[in-house]
Design a protein around this motif. Structure first.
Motif: not given
Length: 286
Positions: A8-25
């Motif tokens: 589900g690539c929406g607001l909530i899940g997408g925002s989580m993945m943005r933070d996760l990618k920022s922490h684990f490039p």
């Protein structure tokens, strides 16, 4: 973490993945969405790296399920059948009793965490995903004792990255409380918008008079009906309870206006003003 999967690539899940990618490039984030357009957009925006393949579930560290709540029960059960022994599945829907009941007897129940971040906007889709959306917000976790400690640790790692405050509740308490503070707010906003639209059909100038007060109150009416209709259905009992109290207060207000009882109106509004102190206390972490 080396690999995460977003369902589900929406607001909530997408925002989580943005933070996760920022922490684990270097992390690989795979995605799935019932909309091919959303899936493509999530890839273009860098929220996910590629579409998920069946083999990815065997070695993923984390699977986040962020889809309408009526679909999540079936999807989570199917995913529990697919995942490897080191994968955590986390559901982030805003009703919890149905999903906890649905997985209660699954052999991999210990690999599931029921969570609900109290964050979001009125917008939806991958384009709505925001970095730091969850900073200083509350993450509700239900039945944490049924999740194995090593997977609790992985969830806490994610929560630290998101910078959320964690609160533990039973699924039943969560669904009742959230009906009043979230679900009722959305219903009120939708119905206010509906009422004004009905009047606008008669009086074309009505929106010219709408100020910031109307805009902020009706903001939630821009939320996705596809997401919210299942929420109201699955939390029917508590939604009805919240509506009963709200309608009773509206009826009393109407009677006071009808009977020119403005003293009562003043007193009730004055008593309700203490909501400012309550909300200030919450924002200050009290």
């Amino acid at each position: 973490m080396d690999k995460a999967i977003l369902i589900g690539c929406g607001l909530i899940g997408g925002s989580m993945m943005r933070d996760l990618k920022s922490h684990f490039p270097e992390i690989t984030i795979c995605g799935r969405d019932r909309s091919s357009e959303n899936l493509q957009l999530a890839t273009e925006l860098g929220i996910i790296d590629r579409e998920v393949e069946e083999a990815d579930f065997a070695d993923a560290d984390l699977v986040v399920v962020s889809i309408p709540v009526d679909a999540s029960t079936t999807v989570v059960r199917e995913l529990l059948d697919q995942i490897g022994e080191n994968t955590l599945i986390m559901d982030v829907g805003s009703t919890k009793e149905h999903i906890c009941t649905a997985v209660s007897n699954h052999s991999k129940r210990h690999q599931f965490l029921a969570a609900h971040p109290i964050a979001g906007t009125e917008f939806s889709g991958p384009q709505a995903a925001l970095k730091d959306l969850f900073k200083n917000k509350t993450m509700i976790v239900c039945e944490v004792e049924k999740t194995a400690h090593r997977f609790q640790d992985r969830a806490r790692e994610l929560f630290d990255i998101l910078r959320v405050r964690v609160r533990y509740m039973t699924p039943q308490s969560h669904d009742r409380h959230i009906a009043f503070v979230s679900h009722l707010s959305h219903i009120s906003s939708f119905m206010l918008g509906k009422t004004v639209i009905q009047e606008e059909q008669v009086e074309r100038d009505i929106f010219d008079l709408a100020g910031s007060g109307f805009e902020s109150t009706v903001r939630l009416a821009k939320s996705s009906p596809a997401m919210w209709t299942p929420i109201f259905a699955l939390n029917k009992k508590h939604v009805l309870d919240s509506l009963d109290g709200y309608i009773e207060n509206l009826s009393r207000f109407r009677e006071s206006v009808k009977n020119d009882d403005y003293k009562t109106i003043f007193q009730e509004m004055e008593q309700t003003n203490r909501i400012k102190e309550i909300l200030e206390g919450i924002s200050n972490g009290k």
